[in-house]
Design an enzyme around this catalytic site. Structure first.
Site, PDB file in Angstrom:
ATOM      1  N   ASP A   1       0.981  -1.279  -0.347  1.00  0.00           N
ATOM      2  CA  ASP A   1       0.129  -0.025  -0.044  1.00  0.00           C
ATOM      3  C   ASP A   1       0.905   1.260   0.153  1.00  0.00           C
ATOM      4  OD1 ASP A   1       1.072   0.252   2.472  1.00  0.00           O
ATOM      5  OD2 ASP A   1      -0.742  -0.351   3.657  1.00  0.00           O
TER       6      ASP A   1
ATOM      7  N   CYS B   1       4.263   1.578   2.069  1.00  0.00           N
ATOM      8  CA  CYS B   1       5.339   0.439   1.725  1.00  0.00           C
ATOM      9  C   CYS B   1       6.699   0.944   2.176  1.00  0.00           C
ATOM     10  CB  CYS B   1       5.232   0.100   0.258  1.00  0.00           C
ATOM     11  SG  CYS B   1       5.998  -1.484   0.021  1.00  0.00           S
TER      12      CYS B   1
ATOM     13  N   HIS C   1       7.638   0.164  -4.619  1.00  0.00           N
ATOM     14  CA  HIS C   1       7.075  -1.045  -3.857  1.00  0.00           C
ATOM     15  C   HIS C   1       8.509  -1.648  -3.255  1.00  0.00           C
ATOM     16  CE1 HIS C   1       5.804  -5.234  -2.826  1.00  0.00           C
ATOM     17  NE2 HIS C   1       4.894  -4.457  -2.047  1.00  0.00           N
TER      18      HIS C   1
END
EC number: 3.4.19.12
Length: 352
Positions: free
Chosen positions: A126, A129, A339
């Site tokens: 999300d 991260c 990410h």
């Protein structure tokens, strides 16, 4: 950037790339050969140069996914922010089955990382991260309590700063605190106190196994976990204010801070808060230049294997480039620049 260069402004996520929703579940797979579970729609970053997948989604999508996961596994099972470890190459084979240029690049990148680390822990993707991966690594390491956490002035920082800079009242609390009419100063003080309390408790543990177990448990407690992120974001703002003031006074500052305040959307700390830090956890994650600020906030160097940059000088990026010698280091893996996952279990035959 690897060991001596800075990411150029055009390479920062958000600097020149518009984020658009991927309306078809297979969009990510078509983009690079990555297998995604559950056919959940994602927000994708479409950069002309790289077309890398953006793992981040809007807040409402995240909440819907959480509700679905709770329904599927039962309310009694804890939510995992950091998944259990698995063999790093098994993970690679599971996630990257295609033969596209991007999939091949990822496989080679994972093969390189596997020479140093044998396993990986997937971090929930999300908009927290980067904070989650960095903080989890820092708190789970078997190391002494960082000196800055022992500063008695730490808990007084919110009141001190908000009294001096009233614009900080624009602070947007994280998802878990939306709609709550809590006093901002008290909420951030509580978050900083919790960060200190948990870190002190972890630092007192004598074995890596005990510390890891306790850290795993902490990151399944949503209310506490998200409170930690408020604390870290406030520490980032504090460092940004310090760096900006030093720059305005003509003092020498790290080069990244010059770039940080050169952006049209963050000419000063107030704009940084309004346009960037307030979005973290809601509609966006940390941009590359903000990873430097995160490193300065928690005083840990952050080494990232950027798999999309395999076979370039930017494959291993360290934030900051030349960290103080007394800063501990955390290591992350990035499939894109948004990410982050966590490599674990250093190979015995290496010294890294």
């Amino acid at each position: 950037m690897s060991r001596g260069t800075m990411p150029q402004p055009g390479a920062w996520p958000g600097a020149s790339c518009a984020e658009t929703p991927a309306r078809e579940a297979g969009a990510a797979a078509r983009d690079g050969g990555k297998v995604t579970a559950g056919a959940q729609p994602r927000a994708a970053t479409r950069c002309p140069a790289e077309h890398e997948e953006d793992m981040y989604r809007a807040a409402d999508e995240i909440e819907k996914e959480k509700e679905l996961l709770i329904h599927e596994r039962g309310i009694s099972e804890p939510r995992l922010s950091v998944a259990p470890e698995m063999d790093i190459m098994d993970y690679c084979k599971k996630e990257w089955r295609g033969n596209t240029q991007k999939a091949t690049c990822m496989k080679k990148g994972y093969e390189e990382v596997s020479q140093k680390f044998t396993s990986i822990r997937r971090v929930r993707g999300d908009n927290y991260c980067a904070l989650r991966a960095t903080l989890f690594q820092a708190m789970s390491q078997l190391a002494e309590l960082p000196p800055w956490l022992q500063d008695l002035e730490l808990i007084l920082l919110p009141e001190k700063l908000i009294n001096k800079y009233t614009w900080i009242k624009q602070w947007k609390l994280g998802l878990k605190f939306d709609g709550k009419s809590e006093d901002l100063v008290e909420k951030i003080k509580e978050s900083l106190a919790l960060l200190r309390k948990k870190w002190v408790s972890l630092a007192a543990m004598k074995t890596a196994e005990a510390r890891q177990t306790a850290c795993d448990e902490l990151f399944t407690n949503e209310e506490e976990e998200y409170s930690l992120y408020e604390a870290v974001k406030f520490l980032m703002l504090n460092r940004a204010i310090e760096l900006y003031d030093d720059k305005e006074k003509g003092k020498e500052v790290p080069f990244f801070s010059v770039l940080l305040f050169a952006r049209d959307t963050s000419n000063d700390p107030e704009q940084l808060l309004r346009n960037h830090l307030n979005q973290v956890g809601h509609t966006g994650g940390l941009e590359q230049v903000e990873m430097f600020l995160l490193a300065y906030a928690v005083r840990h160097s952050i080494r990232v294997y950027r798999l999309s940059k395999y076979n370039t000088e930017e494959f291993i990026t360290v934030y900051p480039t030349d960290p103080p010698k007394d800063w501990p280091m955390v290591t992350l893996i990035a499939e894109d620049d948004r990410h982050y996952n966590i490599p674990v279990r250093v190979c015995e035959e290496t010294s890294v």
